[in-house]
Design a protein around this motif. Structure first.
Motif, mmCIF file in Angstrom:
data_model
loop_
_atom_site.group_PDB
_atom_site.id
_atom_site.type_symbol
_atom_site.label_atom_id
_atom_site.label_comp_id
_atom_site.label_asym_id
_atom_site.label_seq_id
_atom_site.Cartn_x
_atom_site.Cartn_y
_atom_site.Cartn_z
ATOM 1 N N CYS A 169 -1.755 9.004 -11.228
ATOM 2 C CA CYS A 169 -1.857 8.697 -9.802
ATOM 3 C C CYS A 169 -0.751 7.752 -9.348
ATOM 4 O O CYS A 169 -0.483 7.639 -8.159
ATOM 5 C CB CYS A 169 -3.223 8.104 -9.487
ATOM 6 N N ARG A 170 -0.106 7.085 -10.300
ATOM 7 C CA ARG A 170 0.923 6.114 -9.970
ATOM 8 C C ARG A 170 2.320 6.715 -9.852
ATOM 9 O O ARG A 170 3.226 6.074 -9.333
ATOM 10 C CB ARG A 170 0.946 5.005 -11.021
ATOM 11 N N ASP A 174 -7.246 4.899 -11.878
ATOM 12 C CA ASP A 174 -6.481 5.283 -13.075
ATOM 13 C C ASP A 174 -7.403 5.702 -14.209
ATOM 14 O O ASP A 174 -7.148 6.696 -14.903
ATOM 15 C CB ASP A 174 -5.611 4.112 -13.556
ATOM 16 N N LYS A 183 1.762 -0.176 -1.643
ATOM 17 C CA LYS A 183 1.034 -1.333 -2.159
ATOM 18 C C LYS A 183 1.699 -2.641 -1.728
ATOM 19 O O LYS A 183 1.039 -3.690 -1.686
ATOM 20 C CB LYS A 183 0.963 -1.273 -3.686
ATOM 21 N N CYS A 218 -5.418 13.204 -7.205
ATOM 22 C CA CYS A 218 -5.747 11.788 -7.053
ATOM 23 C C CYS A 218 -6.385 11.515 -5.698
ATOM 24 O O CYS A 218 -7.250 10.647 -5.571
ATOM 25 C CB CYS A 218 -4.483 10.955 -7.224
ATOM 26 N N ASP A 276 3.237 3.841 -7.354
ATOM 27 C CA ASP A 276 4.023 2.640 -7.624
ATOM 28 C C ASP A 276 5.464 2.854 -7.171
ATOM 29 O O ASP A 276 5.888 3.983 -6.886
ATOM 30 C CB ASP A 276 4.016 2.316 -9.125
ATOM 31 N N PHE A 312 -7.100 -0.056 -8.069
ATOM 32 C CA PHE A 312 -6.199 0.972 -8.587
ATOM 33 C C PHE A 312 -6.516 1.332 -10.035
ATOM 34 O O PHE A 312 -6.442 2.492 -10.431
ATOM 35 C CB PHE A 312 -4.746 0.518 -8.467
ATOM 36 N N SER A 361 6.614 1.667 -2.678
ATOM 37 C CA SER A 361 5.158 1.717 -2.701
ATOM 38 C C SER A 361 4.515 1.091 -1.474
ATOM 39 O O SER A 361 4.915 0.015 -1.014
ATOM 40 C CB SER A 361 4.632 1.024 -3.960
ATOM 41 N N LEU A 363 -9.541 1.272 -0.070
ATOM 42 C CA LEU A 363 -8.398 2.026 -0.577
ATOM 43 C C LEU A 363 -8.316 3.395 0.087
ATOM 44 O O LEU A 363 -7.239 3.852 0.492
ATOM 45 C CB LEU A 363 -8.500 2.216 -2.092
ATOM 46 N N ASP A 406 -5.375 4.652 2.586
ATOM 47 C CA ASP A 406 -4.591 5.833 2.223
ATOM 48 C C ASP A 406 -4.593 6.834 3.378
ATOM 49 O O ASP A 406 -3.541 7.312 3.805
ATOM 50 C CB ASP A 406 -5.158 6.476 0.959
ATOM 51 N N LEU A 434 -1.547 5.176 -3.822
ATOM 52 C CA LEU A 434 -1.703 4.981 -5.263
ATOM 53 C C LEU A 434 -0.365 4.949 -6.000
ATOM 54 O O LEU A 434 -0.317 4.554 -7.167
ATOM 55 C CB LEU A 434 -2.573 6.096 -5.845
#
Length: 328
Positions: free
Chosen positions: A324-325, A107, A91, A123, A82, A103, A89, A65, A69, A80
């Protein structure tokens, strides 16, 4: 067991203003939260240890991760986020979709830190510390991590698709993606050593087992015994695509230098790993780290911190997210 600790200098920018005047600006600080959140290290370590006690794969997942990032427009916690508020995202990018995990661990750590020191720890710093602790708790070195990153206010799914290295790419392409971020060829070999832990889905390397380069034959660099083992784990049928195989089948959950020994033996799982043996410089580094685990630990610590400083936001840039989302 006492931790193996490697100390590094802070990453600083040195600007020559007028001779002989020099201005030095340090982006990050090892003591950044010592007053504002004194229990930060303990809270993060507890969160990572709890996650690993439930799932040993999580060590590799957290490290991955952090890499995914940082390699996309810098270490800003963008992975991180959404889908929300105009954010597409990362993701959902191909290298992360149905693959990136951990994730919920970040969180949980963030929620505990918000209770202990609200709106204080970014984050991106949590992710950097969690990956560091994942390495240590898996048996690797303890790496002092400079802190002070702030979180970005955007994400780039296109950047994730373009910038994250693929296991299908030739060595030159992989190296170019690393060097474009200020990392060296040595960093490529050292950070590839993170594949001493973790798993990969069969579709990422299955072509090496049955139809390498469209030849209808296996990759000739694979050792015969390793090939037979992988063909059992990943039979030549679509239903096996999501089966998992360890990146290091010898010491699967331990962070050590066996990854490099595997490459020397023709037992690198991913094509991008075994490709390190096709270049004189990278293959000599592989041999070196296979023989000297202490050197690998030392250099991994240096390269990890170097990676964790790519494109960081500091000072008044970015924000400290409450979740963080989501953006604040």
């Amino acid at each position: 067991m006492e931790p193996i600790v490697f100390f590094q200098r802070l990453v600083c920018t040195v600007l020559l203003v007028t001779a002989p005047m020099v201005m030095v600006t340090c982006q990050l600080d090892y003591m950044y939260y010592v007053r504002s959140c004194p229990n930060l290290a303990r809270i993060v370590r507890y969160g990572v240890a709890s996650a690993l006690s439930n799932d040993t794969r999580m060590a590799a997942s957290l490290l991955r991760l952090h890499f995914h990032d940082c390699i996309v427009n810098g270490c800003d916690g963008s992975l991180l986020l959404d889908d929300n508020d105009g954010i597409k995202s990362e993701k959902n990018a191909l290298p992360n979709q149905n693959s990136a995990r951990g994730f919920e661990v970040i969180d949980s750590i963030k929620a505990n830190l918000e209770k202990a020191c609200p709106s204080t720890v970014s984050c991106s710093d949590i992710l950097a510390l969690a990956s560091r602790d994942a390495v240590y708790l898996a048996g690797g070195p303890f790496v002092p991590m400079p802190l002070g990153r702030r979180d970005g206010r955007s994400a780039s799914i296109d950047g994730a698709n373009r910038q994250i290295p693929s296991p299908f790419e030739p060595l030159d392409n992989l190296t170019a993606k690393f060097t474009s971020k200020g990392l060296s060829l040595k960093d490529v070999v050292v950070l590839s050593g993170a594949h001493t832990i973790g798993f990969a889905q069969c579709f990422l390397f299955k072509s090496r087992l049955f139809n390498f380069g469209g030849s209808g034959k296996p990759d000739p660099t694979l050792s015969e015994s390793f090939l037979q083992s992988l063909q059992t784990q990943c039979p030549n049928q679509d239903s096996s695509d999501t089966n998992l195989a360890p990146l290091d089948g010898v010491t699967t959950t331990r962070f050590d230098n066996v990854y490099y020994r595997n490459l020397l033996n023709g037992s690198g799982l991913l094509g991008s790993d075994q490709a390190l043996m096709t270049d004189n410089t990278t293959s000599s580094l592989v041999l070196y780290y296979s023989q000297y685990p202490y050197a690998f630990y030392r250099d991994f610590g240096v390269s990890l911190v170097k990676m964790a400083n790519i494109g960081v936001l500091t000072g008044s840039d970015g924000e400290i997210r409450k979740s963080c989302r989501l953006l604040n």
